[in-house]
Write a protein that holds these residues in place. Structure first.
Motif, mmCIF file in Angstrom:
data_model
loop_
_atom_site.group_PDB
_atom_site.id
_atom_site.type_symbol
_atom_site.label_atom_id
_atom_site.label_comp_id
_atom_site.label_asym_id
_atom_site.label_seq_id
_atom_site.Cartn_x
_atom_site.Cartn_y
_atom_site.Cartn_z
ATOM 1 N N ARG A 23 -11.083 86.176 -70.662
ATOM 2 C CA ARG A 23 -10.007 86.973 -72.025
ATOM 3 C C ARG A 23 -10.889 87.017 -73.298
ATOM 4 N NH1 ARG A 23 -8.773 87.800 -68.136
ATOM 5 N NH2 ARG A 23 -6.310 86.761 -66.598
ATOM 6 N N HIS A 24 -12.081 87.377 -73.465
ATOM 7 C CA HIS A 24 -12.899 87.256 -74.418
ATOM 8 C C HIS A 24 -12.091 88.933 -75.115
ATOM 9 C CE1 HIS A 24 -16.655 88.866 -77.230
ATOM 10 N NE2 HIS A 24 -16.847 86.906 -77.094
ATOM 11 N N PRO A 25 -12.331 88.575 -76.503
ATOM 12 C CA PRO A 25 -12.105 90.424 -77.068
ATOM 13 C C PRO A 25 -12.443 91.596 -76.679
ATOM 14 C CG PRO A 25 -12.126 88.219 -78.333
ATOM 15 C CD PRO A 25 -12.497 87.514 -77.829
ATOM 16 N N LEU A 26 -13.962 91.367 -76.410
ATOM 17 C CA LEU A 26 -14.226 92.409 -76.066
ATOM 18 C C LEU A 26 -13.250 92.952 -73.937
ATOM 19 C CD1 LEU A 26 -16.597 94.486 -75.956
ATOM 20 C CD2 LEU A 26 -17.886 93.202 -73.878
ATOM 21 N N ILE A 27 -13.736 91.945 -73.660
ATOM 22 C CA ILE A 27 -12.248 92.591 -72.516
ATOM 23 C C ILE A 27 -10.865 92.702 -73.280
ATOM 24 C CG2 ILE A 27 -11.613 91.318 -70.533
ATOM 25 C CD1 ILE A 27 -13.922 92.478 -69.539
ATOM 26 N N LEU A 28 -10.447 91.578 -74.163
ATOM 27 C CA LEU A 28 -9.181 92.392 -74.072
ATOM 28 C C LEU A 28 -8.780 94.157 -74.195
ATOM 29 C CD1 LEU A 28 -7.812 88.807 -75.857
ATOM 30 C CD2 LEU A 28 -7.404 90.251 -73.220
ATOM 31 N N SER A 29 -10.664 94.264 -75.743
ATOM 32 C CA SER A 29 -10.101 95.792 -76.117
ATOM 33 C C SER A 29 -10.554 96.650 -74.778
ATOM 34 C CB SER A 29 -11.357 95.951 -77.286
ATOM 35 O OG SER A 29 -12.544 95.805 -76.214
#
Ligand code: HMH
Length: 221
Positions: A23-29
């Motif tokens: 659930r890394h910020p890149l994935i969330l973005s």
């Protein structure tokens, strides 16, 4: 009720690190549609290099399965994964071309070099099959969980990134990861305490490298 395997035990024990990787910020973005496309391009170019290094690791795992496995079905599962990698490399080249990224000019960043170094260390014949299959499962599972999250109901993933997400987020890839998890659990159940410890440390190392790999795409070299 399904019996809990060692992988499930470790997933509970190391939940926050696992969530950090999936659930890394890149994935969330990607999921919320706010992704900066340059970050995506960086990830794409770097992951192309990673996948090229992943092929010999898969080959080394196939050899270990053939030599050490107690069940012949393991070889087919790993071979199926390897066969998909050829298509994956072609896909990376096409996708990179689509985004104007030249794969022949990509220079691996520090986190990528480090992660590929871990793969190379796991190729050694001294590394047990149980340890290597655990790492292989974890590497695939992180991408499966990450990208499946981007195509779930309610996600706002930009249409031009949906194909990428579906590559790892699709149900067939999910089933493949489940097969790998079953193999890893079966092997871990029979492992010595020493082997168990090595497999757990390797699992954590994969998760840390995955987090750093995502970080790289955000420019935190
Ligand atoms: C960094 N981890 C990374 N790249 C990938 N392509 C996968 C896992 C899944 O194969």
């Amino acid at each position: 009720e399904k019996k809990m395997g060692m992988i499930e035990v470790w997933l509970r024990k190391h939940r926050s690190l696992y969530n950090g990787a999936t659930r890394h910020p890149l994935i969330l973005s990607i999921r919320d549609g706010t992704i900066n496309i340059d970050c995506f391009k960086t990830w794409l170019a770097q992951d192309y290099l990673f996948v090229r290094a992943f092929v010999p690791f898969a080959a080394s795992l196939l050899i270990k399965a053939w030599k050490e496995s107690d069940e012949s079905g393991d070889v087919e599962v790993i071979l199926g994964g390897m066969a998909s990698l050829e298509d994956e490399i072609s896909w990376f080249k096409r996708e990179a071309n689509k985004w104007g990224v030249s794969v022949s000019d990509v220079v691996p960043q520090r986190a990528n070099v480090k992660y590929c170094g871990l793969l190379e260390s796991l190729m050694s014949p001294e590394v047990e099959y149980t340890v290597a299959i655990t790492a292989f499962w974890a590497i695939e599972a992180v991408y499966q969980e990450s990208f499946a999250h981007c195509i779930e109901e309610g996600s706002k993933t930009p249409p031009e990134l949906k194909e990428t997400c579906a590559r790892w987020g699709n149900e067939a890839f999910g089933n493949y990861c489940q097969s790998l998890q079953k193999i890893a659990n079966r092997r871990l159940q029979k492992a010595s305490d020493e082997e168990l410890k090595k497999a757990e440390v390797t699992f954590l190392s994969v998760l840390e490298n995955e987090v750093e790999f995502w970080n790289m795409s955000r420019g935190n070299v």
